[in-house]
Design an enzyme around this catalytic site. Structure first.
Site, PDB file in Angstrom:
ATOM      1  N   CYS A 198      -3.872   5.250 -16.717  1.00  0.00           N
ATOM      2  CA  CYS A 198      -2.685   5.034 -15.808  1.00  0.00           C
ATOM      3  C   CYS A 198      -1.923   3.821 -16.065  1.00  0.00           C
ATOM      4  CB  CYS A 198      -3.488   4.745 -14.393  1.00  0.00           C
ATOM      5  SG  CYS A 198      -4.026   3.054 -14.058  1.00  0.00           S
ATOM      6  N   HIS A 226      -4.372 -10.685  -3.908  1.00  0.00           N
ATOM      7  CA  HIS A 226      -3.849  -9.277  -4.379  1.00  0.00           C
ATOM      8  C   HIS A 226      -4.591  -8.899  -5.613  1.00  0.00           C
ATOM      9  CE1 HIS A 226      -1.561  -5.598  -4.642  1.00  0.00           C
ATOM     10  NE2 HIS A 226      -1.396  -5.947  -5.840  1.00  0.00           N
ATOM     11  N   HIS A 253      -4.179  -1.603  -6.097  1.00  0.00           N
ATOM     12  CA  HIS A 253      -4.593  -0.582  -5.334  1.00  0.00           C
ATOM     13  C   HIS A 253      -5.864   0.501  -5.416  1.00  0.00           C
ATOM     14  CE1 HIS A 253      -0.303  -1.954  -4.552  1.00  0.00           C
ATOM     15  NE2 HIS A 253      -0.650  -1.622  -3.374  1.00  0.00           N
ATOM     16  N   ASP A 289      -8.310   9.599  -7.199  1.00  0.00           N
ATOM     17  CA  ASP A 289      -8.305  10.499  -8.179  1.00  0.00           C
ATOM     18  C   ASP A 289      -9.173  10.029  -9.468  1.00  0.00           C
ATOM     19  OD1 ASP A 289      -6.850   8.352  -9.072  1.00  0.00           O
ATOM     20  OD2 ASP A 289      -5.050   9.268  -9.403  1.00  0.00           O
ATOM     21  N   ARG A 335     -10.506   5.429  -7.930  1.00  0.00           N
ATOM     22  CA  ARG A 335      -9.960   4.699  -9.016  1.00  0.00           C
ATOM     23  C   ARG A 335      -9.605   3.198  -8.242  1.00  0.00           C
ATOM     24  NH1 ARG A 335      -4.188   4.744 -11.018  1.00  0.00           N
ATOM     25  NH2 ARG A 335      -3.871   6.598  -9.788  1.00  0.00           N
ATOM     26  N   CYS A 343      -7.336   0.539  -9.233  1.00  0.00           N
ATOM     27  CA  CYS A 343      -6.286   0.273 -10.086  1.00  0.00           C
ATOM     28  C   CYS A 343      -5.944  -1.360  -9.949  1.00  0.00           C
ATOM     29  CB  CYS A 343      -5.263   1.103  -9.726  1.00  0.00           C
ATOM     30  SG  CYS A 343      -3.794   0.899 -10.877  1.00  0.00           S
TER      31      CYS A 343
END
Ligand code: FE
Length: 131
Positions: free
Chosen positions: A65, A102, A105, A109, A117, A119
């Site tokens: 990704c 932060h 996310h 999947d 996941r 990410c």
């Protein structure tokens, strides 16, 4: 662990400009550019702001990704999930529960056994190699 609370000015002076933009302003690093995207060393990934351990290298996988991806988190990490409706999407944002920075996310999947996941922006992490 004691929660880390710092002023915006303190974060700004401690973090690089890019780390500040991502960690404290919920930015996103450009896909495929992050330091840890294809990183395969054995060790622990810690919060780039407060250094709380978040992921073990055995929890990392290649998602394709463009950002470092993990299928689970360290049990002690207790990463906070928060609904994020920015950019015309509804996503689930991940925040370090210790400093509210932060991280990235979370998506559904991912690989077995979790199907999850995580990410994560490389710049939201630091890496500590196993001794
Ligand atoms: Fe943190």
């Amino acid at each position: 662990m004691k929660k880390v609370v710092k002023t915006d000015q303190e974060w700004k002076s401690e973090l690089s400009d890019e780390a500040y933009r991502v960690l404290r302003q919920a930015g996103t690093e450009r896909a495929y550019t992050g330091e840890y995207y294809e990183h395969e060393e054995v060790g622990t990934y810690i919060c780039g702001a407060c250094e709380t351990p978040l992921f073990d290298s055995t929890q990392k996988y290649h998602s394709g990704c463009g950002w470092p991806s993990f299928w689970t988190e360290l049990e002690t990490a207790k990463i906070t999930q928060k609904i994020d409706k920015t950019h015309g999407m509804t996503r689930v944002e991940l925040l370090c529960s210790n400093c509210d920075s932060h991280l990235g996310h979370i998506f559904n999947d991912g690989p077995k056994p979790t199907g999850t996941r995580y990410c994560i922006n490389s710049v939201s992490l630091k890496f500590v190699p196993k001794k």
